[in-house]
Write a protein that holds these residues in place. Sequence first.
Motif, PDB file in Angstrom:
ATOM      1  N   VAL A  53       0.838  -1.202   0.000  1.00 46.18           N
ATOM      2  CA  VAL A  53       0.000   0.000   0.000  1.00 46.18           C
ATOM      3  C   VAL A  53       0.871   1.250   0.000  1.00 46.18           C
ATOM      4  N   GLN A  54       0.474   2.227  -0.799  1.00 46.80           N
ATOM      5  CA  GLN A  54       1.183   3.504  -0.873  1.00 46.80           C
ATOM      6  C   GLN A  54       0.195   4.632  -0.574  1.00 46.80           C
ATOM      7  N   THR A  55       0.494   5.442   0.417  1.00 44.97           N
ATOM      8  CA  THR A  55      -0.366   6.561   0.785  1.00 44.97           C
ATOM      9  C   THR A  55      -0.068   7.756  -0.099  1.00 44.97           C
ATOM     10  N   ILE A  56      -1.108   8.373  -0.656  1.00 45.25           N
ATOM     11  CA  ILE A  56      -0.962   9.597  -1.448  1.00 45.25           C
ATOM     12  C   ILE A  56      -1.094  10.763  -0.475  1.00 45.25           C
ATOM     13  N   SER A  57       0.019  11.355  -0.115  1.00 43.00           N
ATOM     14  CA  SER A  57       0.020  12.357   0.955  1.00 43.00           C
ATOM     15  C   SER A  57       0.403  13.754   0.480  1.00 43.00           C
ATOM     16  N   GLN A  58       0.508  13.962  -0.845  1.00 43.91           N
ATOM     17  CA  GLN A  58       0.893  15.292  -1.332  1.00 43.91           C
ATOM     18  C   GLN A  58      -0.166  16.338  -1.019  1.00 43.91           C
ATOM     19  N   ARG A  59      -1.443  15.923  -1.052  1.00 41.88           N
ATOM     20  CA  ARG A  59      -2.537  16.839  -0.729  1.00 41.88           C
ATOM     21  C   ARG A  59      -3.783  16.030  -0.409  1.00 41.88           C
ATOM     22  N   PRO A  60      -4.750  16.623   0.323  1.00 40.97           N
ATOM     23  CA  PRO A  60      -5.992  15.903   0.625  1.00 40.97           C
ATOM     24  C   PRO A  60      -6.760  15.578  -0.657  1.00 40.97           C
ATOM     25  N   LEU A  61      -7.180  14.312  -0.777  1.00 41.70           N
ATOM     26  CA  LEU A  61      -7.876  13.879  -1.991  1.00 41.70           C
ATOM     27  C   LEU A  61      -9.180  13.145  -1.686  1.00 41.70           C
ATOM     28  N   LEU A  62      -9.549  13.051  -0.404  1.00 42.23           N
ATOM     29  CA  LEU A  62     -10.706  12.234  -0.044  1.00 42.23           C
ATOM     30  C   LEU A  62     -11.985  12.713  -0.723  1.00 42.23           C
ATOM     31  N   GLN A  63     -12.281  14.005  -0.633  1.00 42.14           N
ATOM     32  CA  GLN A  63     -13.529  14.505  -1.216  1.00 42.14           C
ATOM     33  C   GLN A  63     -13.541  14.339  -2.732  1.00 42.14           C
ATOM     34  N   PHE A  77     -10.072  -1.045  -9.632  1.00 44.04           N
ATOM     35  CA  PHE A  77      -9.770  -0.744 -11.033  1.00 44.04           C
ATOM     36  C   PHE A  77      -9.154  -1.996 -11.644  1.00 44.04           C
ATOM     37  N   LEU A  78     -10.019  -2.867 -12.126  1.00 46.32           N
ATOM     38  CA  LEU A  78      -9.579  -4.164 -12.635  1.00 46.32           C
ATOM     39  C   LEU A  78      -8.777  -4.039 -13.923  1.00 46.32           C
ATOM     40  N   ASN A  79      -9.319  -3.321 -14.880  1.00 44.19           N
ATOM     41  CA  ASN A  79      -8.691  -3.240 -16.200  1.00 44.19           C
ATOM     42  C   ASN A  79      -8.577  -1.810 -16.703  1.00 44.19           C
ATOM     43  N   SER A  80      -8.701  -0.853 -15.815  1.00 45.18           N
ATOM     44  CA  SER A  80      -8.570   0.553 -16.204  1.00 45.18           C
ATOM     45  C   SER A  80      -7.585   1.250 -15.278  1.00 45.18           C
ATOM     46  N   ALA A  81      -7.046   2.354 -15.770  1.00 45.58           N
ATOM     47  CA  ALA A  81      -6.078   3.103 -14.983  1.00 45.58           C
ATOM     48  C   ALA A  81      -6.776   3.887 -13.877  1.00 45.58           C
ATOM     49  N   PHE A  82      -5.992   4.380 -12.931  1.00 45.58           N
ATOM     50  CA  PHE A  82      -6.535   5.232 -11.887  1.00 45.58           C
ATOM     51  C   PHE A  82      -7.046   6.533 -12.508  1.00 45.58           C
ATOM     52  N   PRO A  83      -7.948   7.250 -11.806  1.00 43.06           N
ATOM     53  CA  PRO A  83      -8.506   8.498 -12.356  1.00 43.06           C
ATOM     54  C   PRO A  83      -7.433   9.529 -12.692  1.00 43.06           C
ATOM     55  N   ASP A  84      -7.790  10.411 -13.605  1.00 42.42           N
ATOM     56  CA  ASP A  84      -6.832  11.412 -14.084  1.00 42.42           C
ATOM     57  C   ASP A  84      -6.358  12.337 -12.974  1.00 42.42           C
ATOM     58  N   LEU A 101      -5.230  11.705 -10.267  1.00 43.22           N
ATOM     59  CA  LEU A 101      -4.072  11.149  -9.586  1.00 43.22           C
ATOM     60  C   LEU A 101      -2.796  11.242 -10.426  1.00 43.22           C
ATOM     61  N   ALA A 102      -2.912  11.779 -11.633  1.00 42.38           N
ATOM     62  CA  ALA A 102      -1.742  11.883 -12.509  1.00 42.38           C
ATOM     63  C   ALA A 102      -0.643  12.689 -11.819  1.00 42.38           C
ATOM     64  N   GLY A 103       0.553  12.127 -11.769  1.00 45.07           N
ATOM     65  CA  GLY A 103       1.691  12.798 -11.162  1.00 45.07           C
ATOM     66  C   GLY A 103       1.765  12.679  -9.655  1.00 45.07           C
ATOM     67  N   LEU A 104       0.731  12.066  -9.029  1.00 40.98           N
ATOM     68  CA  LEU A 104       0.712  11.953  -7.572  1.00 40.98           C
ATOM     69  C   LEU A 104       1.043  10.545  -7.077  1.00 40.98           C
ATOM     70  N   VAL A 105       0.934   9.563  -7.950  1.00 45.26           N
ATOM     71  CA  VAL A 105       1.197   8.188  -7.540  1.00 45.26           C
ATOM     72  C   VAL A 105       2.693   8.026  -7.310  1.00 45.26           C
ATOM     73  N   PRO A 106       3.108   7.649  -6.098  1.00 44.31           N
ATOM     74  CA  PRO A 106       4.536   7.546  -5.793  1.00 44.31           C
ATOM     75  C   PRO A 106       5.152   6.313  -6.432  1.00 44.31           C
TER      76      PRO A 106
END
Length: 217
Positions: A66-76, A156-163, A165-170
Amino acid sequence: MFRLPTHLETFIPPPREQVPQTRPWRGTLILPTSGSPSSAPQELRCTAAETEGDNQVDVWPTRFVVQTISQRPLLQEMQAWAKTNVPPICMFMPDRLSDQDTHRRNQANFETFATMLAENQFIAIAPWNLPDRLSGGGIIIFSTRASHSLLVGAVFLNSAFPDFLAGLVPPPARPTIGLPRALLYNNPSDRQTLPNIATSQRHSQSPTSSRASRFSG
């Protein structure tokens, strides 16, 4: 033989309309280290029950890094995206372990992780690491206001993460170092007797009401 009372039979759909129950996933979420070279990855023993959509838990690995995305709040932003795009959804919860001390420690660690995500409005990702079976991004994990003993998983079985998140995935987290590659794959020997977890939430609540309560946050 037990007979369902006649006045309740109308609540059960005919066999051709019943959706087969999916066995819950049971495995481990491996959390990032604290940053100290001597710190070991923390492992959370978890169960994930399907609640909406086909998330194909039978092909998941038994371990996720598991990798936490901590650059900015993204929950909402994640909650809004999930309401609009309706991905397959699961609910993670602490596994029920036979040793009581281990069970309490595992549950406390799970709740600490869930609380951290909720208080910081962070989300986390769990990549598949299974390019031969699943081509998508993996699972996005985020908190729910319902309980700190539950975490929502958008699959996300066969699709990429939402746009967004671009540049935020560590890059891959450090727990992958030193872990045998086989541990990142589905190992039938790791399967134990599954806990008796109700997976009928998707039948007992309407999709609208269940999704609204799960993503409120």
